[in-house]
Design an enzyme around this catalytic site. Structure first.
Site, mmCIF file in Angstrom:
data_model
loop_
_atom_site.group_PDB
_atom_site.id
_atom_site.type_symbol
_atom_site.label_atom_id
_atom_site.label_comp_id
_atom_site.label_asym_id
_atom_site.label_seq_id
_atom_site.Cartn_x
_atom_site.Cartn_y
_atom_site.Cartn_z
ATOM 1 N N ILE A 13 0.841 -1.197 0.000
ATOM 2 C CA ILE A 13 0.000 0.000 0.000
ATOM 3 C C ILE A 13 0.877 1.247 0.000
ATOM 4 O O ILE A 13 0.653 2.190 -0.775
ATOM 5 C CB ILE A 13 -0.947 0.009 1.225
ATOM 6 C CG1 ILE A 13 -2.006 -1.102 1.111
ATOM 7 C CG2 ILE A 13 -1.611 1.376 1.395
ATOM 8 C CD1 ILE A 13 -3.053 -0.875 0.038
ATOM 9 N N SER A 66 2.443 1.810 -3.398
ATOM 10 C CA SER A 66 1.502 2.308 -4.408
ATOM 11 C C SER A 66 0.962 3.695 -4.089
ATOM 12 O O SER A 66 0.550 4.430 -4.989
ATOM 13 C CB SER A 66 0.337 1.326 -4.558
ATOM 14 O OG SER A 66 0.806 0.058 -4.966
ATOM 15 N N GLU A 67 0.957 4.060 -2.814
ATOM 16 C CA GLU A 67 0.414 5.363 -2.417
ATOM 17 C C GLU A 67 1.444 6.488 -2.502
ATOM 18 O O GLU A 67 1.141 7.575 -2.985
ATOM 19 C CB GLU A 67 -0.122 5.288 -0.982
ATOM 20 C CG GLU A 67 -1.412 4.508 -0.826
ATOM 21 C CD GLU A 67 -2.609 5.223 -1.421
ATOM 22 O OE1 GLU A 67 -2.496 6.428 -1.753
ATOM 23 O OE2 GLU A 67 -3.665 4.586 -1.564
ATOM 24 N N SER A 68 2.667 6.233 -2.011
ATOM 25 C CA SER A 68 3.634 7.328 -1.903
ATOM 26 C C SER A 68 5.044 6.957 -2.323
ATOM 27 O O SER A 68 5.921 7.815 -2.351
ATOM 28 C CB SER A 68 3.692 7.812 -0.447
ATOM 29 O OG SER A 68 4.269 6.795 0.386
ATOM 30 N N TYR A 112 -4.808 0.658 -9.643
ATOM 31 C CA TYR A 112 -4.273 0.624 -8.284
ATOM 32 C C TYR A 112 -4.291 -0.798 -7.723
ATOM 33 O O TYR A 112 -3.323 -1.238 -7.097
ATOM 34 C CB TYR A 112 -5.107 1.553 -7.408
ATOM 35 C CG TYR A 112 -4.692 1.640 -5.963
ATOM 36 C CD1 TYR A 112 -3.661 2.487 -5.558
ATOM 37 C CD2 TYR A 112 -5.340 0.896 -4.989
ATOM 38 C CE1 TYR A 112 -3.291 2.579 -4.228
ATOM 39 C CE2 TYR A 112 -4.980 0.974 -3.655
ATOM 40 C CZ TYR A 112 -3.956 1.826 -3.279
ATOM 41 O OH TYR A 112 -3.581 1.911 -1.965
#
Length: 203
Positions: free
Chosen positions: A68, A71-73, A159
């Site tokens: 996560i 993929s987020e930051s 995503y």
């Protein structure tokens, strides 16, 4: 007049940045993309203690937490999206408040709150990782428990693929790796069928 210019210029710059961000693929802006397993693990090592603590506290796999964040930051602590999501796990203000992050830029607080939220989603969706990942990105209101993930948002569909791909690189082996590979293969088949349906075709 000069004073006015000093105030206006930064405001225009921020507005243009958000406009630019909205017109670029979201995963190009924030995720680690095609990074190797070695690169991902090296980045994750910086937050090893925080991830281990949150994983143990909430019963969420370290691979999911890392994927996560990837993929987020892409493991950048100070990232802020134009929608207001902040920090490593890109927490929205409401989510941060609900799950206990007072300082979203503090890695320990951000990872703790994001993992606590994942734990809640895992319970809500009876352990279905595909549902959890979709809901983390698009919001719970758009993902129905017990029903197939049929969301049409291009960003969310990409995503899901990004997170599952990262999991195949970050799982240490055994059952976790096999499950991640199977979930990724299933999702990619679902995506092929979805794209074919958009074209009026049947696979």
């Amino acid at each position: 007049m000069k004073r006015m210019q000093k105030i206006v210029v930064p405001i225009v710059w921020v507005t243009c940045l958000c406009w630019w961000a909205s017109n670029v693929q979201a995963d190009e802006l924030r995720s680690c993309g095609g990074a190797s397993a070695k690169t991902l693990n090296k980045k994750a090592e910086l937050y090893k203690n925080e991830i281990q603590h949150a994983s143990k506290r909430y019963g969420v796999s370290q691979a999911l937490i890392k994927s996560i964040i990837s993929s987020e930051s892409c493991f950048r602590e100070m990232v802020v999206s134009c929608k207001g999501a902040s920090g490593l796990m890109q927490l929205m203000p409401g989510t941060a408040a609900n799950f206990g992050a007072l300082d979203v830029f503090d890695p320990a607080e951000n990872i703790d709150a994001g993992t606590r939220y994942l734990s809640y989603l895992l319970r809500r969706y009876n352990g279905s990782l595909t549902h959890v990942i979709a809901a983390y990105n698009a919001g719970e209101g758009r993902i129905e428990p017990g029903a197939p993930v049929t969301i049409s948002f291009k960003e969310t569909r990409g995503y899901i693929n990004n997170v599952l791909t990262a999991m195949t690189k970050l799982e240490t082996g055994g059952a976790g790796l096999a499950e991640a590979q199977l979930l990724l293969a299933d999702w990619q088949q679902t995506e092929r069928e979805y794209q074919a349906a958009l074209r009026g075709e049947t696979l």
